[in-house]
Motif scaffolding. Structure first.
Motif, PDB file in Angstrom:
ATOM      1  N   THR A 131      34.016  36.495  38.760  1.00  0.00           N
ATOM      2  CA  THR A 131      33.315  36.954  39.960  1.00  0.00           C
ATOM      3  C   THR A 131      32.691  38.331  39.763  1.00  0.00           C
ATOM      4  O   THR A 131      31.689  38.644  40.393  1.00  0.00           O
ATOM      5  CB  THR A 131      34.262  36.992  41.166  1.00  0.00           C
ATOM      6  OG1 THR A 131      35.411  37.802  40.841  1.00  0.00           O
ATOM      7  CG2 THR A 131      34.745  35.595  41.521  1.00  0.00           C
ATOM      8  N   LYS A 132      33.272  39.138  38.895  1.00  0.00           N
ATOM      9  CA  LYS A 132      32.683  40.450  38.611  1.00  0.00           C
ATOM     10  C   LYS A 132      31.326  40.285  37.927  1.00  0.00           C
ATOM     11  O   LYS A 132      30.364  40.995  38.247  1.00  0.00           O
ATOM     12  CB  LYS A 132      33.632  41.258  37.715  1.00  0.00           C
ATOM     13  CG  LYS A 132      33.114  42.652  37.363  1.00  0.00           C
ATOM     14  CD  LYS A 132      33.025  43.525  38.613  1.00  0.00           C
ATOM     15  CE  LYS A 132      32.809  44.984  38.263  1.00  0.00           C
ATOM     16  NZ  LYS A 132      31.532  45.254  37.579  1.00  0.00           N
ATOM     17  N   GLU A 164      35.273  36.975  47.110  1.00  0.00           N
ATOM     18  CA  GLU A 164      35.615  37.858  45.997  1.00  0.00           C
ATOM     19  C   GLU A 164      34.381  38.582  45.467  1.00  0.00           C
ATOM     20  O   GLU A 164      34.436  39.773  45.147  1.00  0.00           O
ATOM     21  CB  GLU A 164      36.293  37.060  44.879  1.00  0.00           C
ATOM     22  CG  GLU A 164      36.907  37.939  43.810  1.00  0.00           C
ATOM     23  CD  GLU A 164      37.809  37.167  42.869  1.00  0.00           C
ATOM     24  OE1 GLU A 164      38.037  37.662  41.745  1.00  0.00           O
ATOM     25  OE2 GLU A 164      38.281  36.071  43.247  1.00  0.00           O
ATOM     26  N   GLU A 167      33.547  41.283  47.901  1.00  0.00           N
ATOM     27  CA  GLU A 167      34.441  42.434  47.767  1.00  0.00           C
ATOM     28  C   GLU A 167      34.009  43.342  46.618  1.00  0.00           C
ATOM     29  O   GLU A 167      34.032  44.576  46.741  1.00  0.00           O
ATOM     30  CB  GLU A 167      35.872  41.917  47.566  1.00  0.00           C
ATOM     31  CG  GLU A 167      36.952  42.978  47.740  1.00  0.00           C
ATOM     32  CD  GLU A 167      37.286  43.659  46.418  1.00  0.00           C
ATOM     33  OE1 GLU A 167      37.880  44.753  46.467  1.00  0.00           O
ATOM     34  OE2 GLU A 167      36.931  43.123  45.347  1.00  0.00           O
ATOM     35  N   HIS A 168      33.576  42.736  45.505  1.00  0.00           N
ATOM     36  CA  HIS A 168      33.073  43.535  44.381  1.00  0.00           C
ATOM     37  C   HIS A 168      31.830  44.335  44.789  1.00  0.00           C
ATOM     38  O   HIS A 168      31.729  45.538  44.500  1.00  0.00           O
ATOM     39  CB  HIS A 168      32.730  42.627  43.203  1.00  0.00           C
ATOM     40  CG  HIS A 168      33.919  42.163  42.422  1.00  0.00           C
ATOM     41  ND1 HIS A 168      34.788  43.027  41.812  1.00  0.00           N
ATOM     42  CD2 HIS A 168      34.371  40.909  42.148  1.00  0.00           C
ATOM     43  CE1 HIS A 168      35.739  42.333  41.191  1.00  0.00           C
ATOM     44  NE2 HIS A 168      35.500  41.051  41.386  1.00  0.00           N
ATOM     45  N   ALA A 274      41.183  29.663  41.420  1.00  0.00           N
ATOM     46  CA  ALA A 274      40.729  30.715  42.332  1.00  0.00           C
ATOM     47  C   ALA A 274      41.356  30.524  43.710  1.00  0.00           C
ATOM     48  O   ALA A 274      41.675  31.497  44.401  1.00  0.00           O
ATOM     49  CB  ALA A 274      39.205  30.708  42.429  1.00  0.00           C
ATOM     50  N   GLY A 279      43.697  35.063  46.561  1.00  0.00           N
ATOM     51  CA  GLY A 279      43.139  36.389  46.775  1.00  0.00           C
ATOM     52  C   GLY A 279      42.134  36.461  47.895  1.00  0.00           C
ATOM     53  O   GLY A 279      41.685  37.561  48.256  1.00  0.00           O
ATOM     54  N   ALA A 280      41.756  35.303  48.463  1.00  0.00           N
ATOM     55  CA  ALA A 280      40.717  35.291  49.499  1.00  0.00           C
ATOM     56  C   ALA A 280      41.136  36.106  50.718  1.00  0.00           C
ATOM     57  O   ALA A 280      40.320  36.811  51.321  1.00  0.00           O
ATOM     58  CB  ALA A 280      40.391  33.853  49.900  1.00  0.00           C
ATOM     59  N   ASP A 283      40.702  39.744  49.933  1.00  0.00           N
ATOM     60  CA  ASP A 283      39.277  40.084  49.954  1.00  0.00           C
ATOM     61  C   ASP A 283      38.774  40.167  51.392  1.00  0.00           C
ATOM     62  O   ASP A 283      38.002  41.068  51.746  1.00  0.00           O
ATOM     63  CB  ASP A 283      38.470  39.038  49.182  1.00  0.00           C
ATOM     64  CG  ASP A 283      38.844  38.994  47.708  1.00  0.00           C
ATOM     65  OD1 ASP A 283      39.195  40.045  47.153  1.00  0.00           O
ATOM     66  OD2 ASP A 283      38.790  37.899  47.121  1.00  0.00           O
TER      67      ASP A 283
END
Length: 389
Positions: A131-132, A164, A167-168, A274, A279-280, A283
């Motif tokens: 995702t980054k 995600e 968020e980045h 994922a 992690g959602a 985020d």
């Protein structure tokens, strides 16, 4: 003429096949070794046969696919310009869900997204998801176009990726994330219905156990065929309807194996993991917590009005979690319920999707943006960010 070497001298006329086989038995390898020794010799050949089969599997199935996947990378594809000059400073990026590689067809089915800005489709890296990397690519593209605002749309699992990525962008760049639109998104593994969850867990288990499973087209063929077993099982000889089985095999072969523009086993595994990572929610919490000097993104959740119409995601569960983290009096959450849609299917139900986007989602995002712009900002409470790359 005598034939020497047999129990007694014989003539050519007396030689027959039975005597030939007897002579072969007497002179074969392992004669006189004993029964255990002969069994051991035969069993020792099994690993050699299996090794040969594995070598063919690796060379013909895994290696070519691994080479192809090594040359794939994420990309963003332009779909349309903004429908209104007032939103020319915003770019909308569409992300698809589990088992799908490219959002182009989905984005083209949703022309109403142009009411938010120029529309782009995200194409995943078929070797996995970072995702980054996707966020950096979006920043690079929008910087080049001098577009400071971003809207992310994610269908099903694509919503997990969208959160995600958002968020980045929100924490690591100078771009504004105006909204994140979630279409039947499972906010964590508990939101995935049991049957779909077990299928994903089985795939993750197989890819961990079987060497080369992330690239194997043979394994993919077996899994995709089994996933359609209800179409050919029951009735017929041996409980299988072979005419329907033939159609399923042909469909899987052409759509999933021979078609190179489809999600790989490794990508599907990465997409499922994922969701498993959960992690959602973190985020979502980052995006919705009030931050001085920053505009909180609008969060939109699209779901069928009747939760039972979605056979994959428990949309009621995701709905409750989203209200907890993004709803309330000062929240930025809009929940849109549809009558005819099922699980994240804009291509199958484009009319209703485009209707709710045009008449509910676009006005809501613009209203949240206006409210945020009108809110007073404390000069000494500006947020420090890393410079945009």
């Amino acid at each position: 003429m005598a034939l020497p070497g047999y129990p007694h001298p014989s003539t050519r006329a007396e030689y027959d096949d039975a005597r030939r086989r007897a002579r072969l038995r007497e002179t074969r390898l392992g004669r006189g070794w004993g029964r255990r020794a002969r069994i051991g010799l035969r069993l020792s050949l099994i690993p050699l046969v299996l090794l040969g089969i594995f070598a063919q599997y690796w060379w013909l199935d895994v290696t070519p696919e691994r080479v192809r996947l090594a040359h794939t990378e994420p990309a963003v594809i332009p779909i349309s310009g903004p429908s209104n000059p007032r939103v020319a400073d915003t770019a909308v990026f569409d992300l698809v869900g589990l088992g799908v590689l490219d959002a182009t067809d989905t984005a083209r089915a949703l022309p109403s997204l142009a009411g938010l800005g120029s529309v782009w489709a995200v194409r995943y890296d078929n070797s996995g998801i970072d995702t980054k990397v996707i966020a950096d690519l979006i920043v690079k593209v929008t910087d080049a176009a001098h577009v400071p605002n971003v809207v992310l749309t994610g269908h099903s699992m694509g919503g997990v990726i969208a959160l995600e990525v958002a968020e980045h962008i929100y924490t690591e760049s100078e771009h504004r994330v105006l909204a994140v639109i979630l279409d039947c998104t499972p906010v964590d593994l508990h939101a995935v219905r049991a049957e779909s969850r077990s299928q994903g867990e089985n795939l993750a288990r197989w890819t961990g156990w079987i060497p080369g499973a992330r690239e194997s087209r043979l394994l993919r063929f077996a899994v995709e065929t089994y996933a359609r077993h209800e179409r050919f099982s029951g009735g017929g000889r041996y409980g299988i309807r072979f005419d329907r089985l033939g159609k399923v095999l042909d469909e899987v072969l052409h759509d999933k194996i021979l078609e190179t523009d489809t999600a790989s086993n490794g990508l599907i595994e990465a997409q499922f993991r994922a969701i498993v990572a959960g992690g959602a929610i973190d985020d979502l919490r980052t995006l919705t917590e009030p931050v001085p000097g920053e505009q909180r993104p609008a969060i939109v959740f699209i779901r069928p009005r009747a939760a039972s119409r979605d056979p994959i995601v428990d949309v009621e569960y995701s709905h409750r979690v989203l209200i907890e983290h993004a709803g309330g009096v000062n929240g930025t959450l809009l929940v849109v319920t549809t009558r005819k849609t099922r699980h994240a299917n804009p291509i199958q139900q484009p009319e209703e999707y485009n209707d709710v986007i045009e008449h509910q989602i676009v006005p809501f995002v613009h209203r949240v943006q206006r409210d945020a712009a009108a809110a007073p900002v404390t000069p000494d409470a500006q947020r420090t960010r890393e410079p945009s790359r």
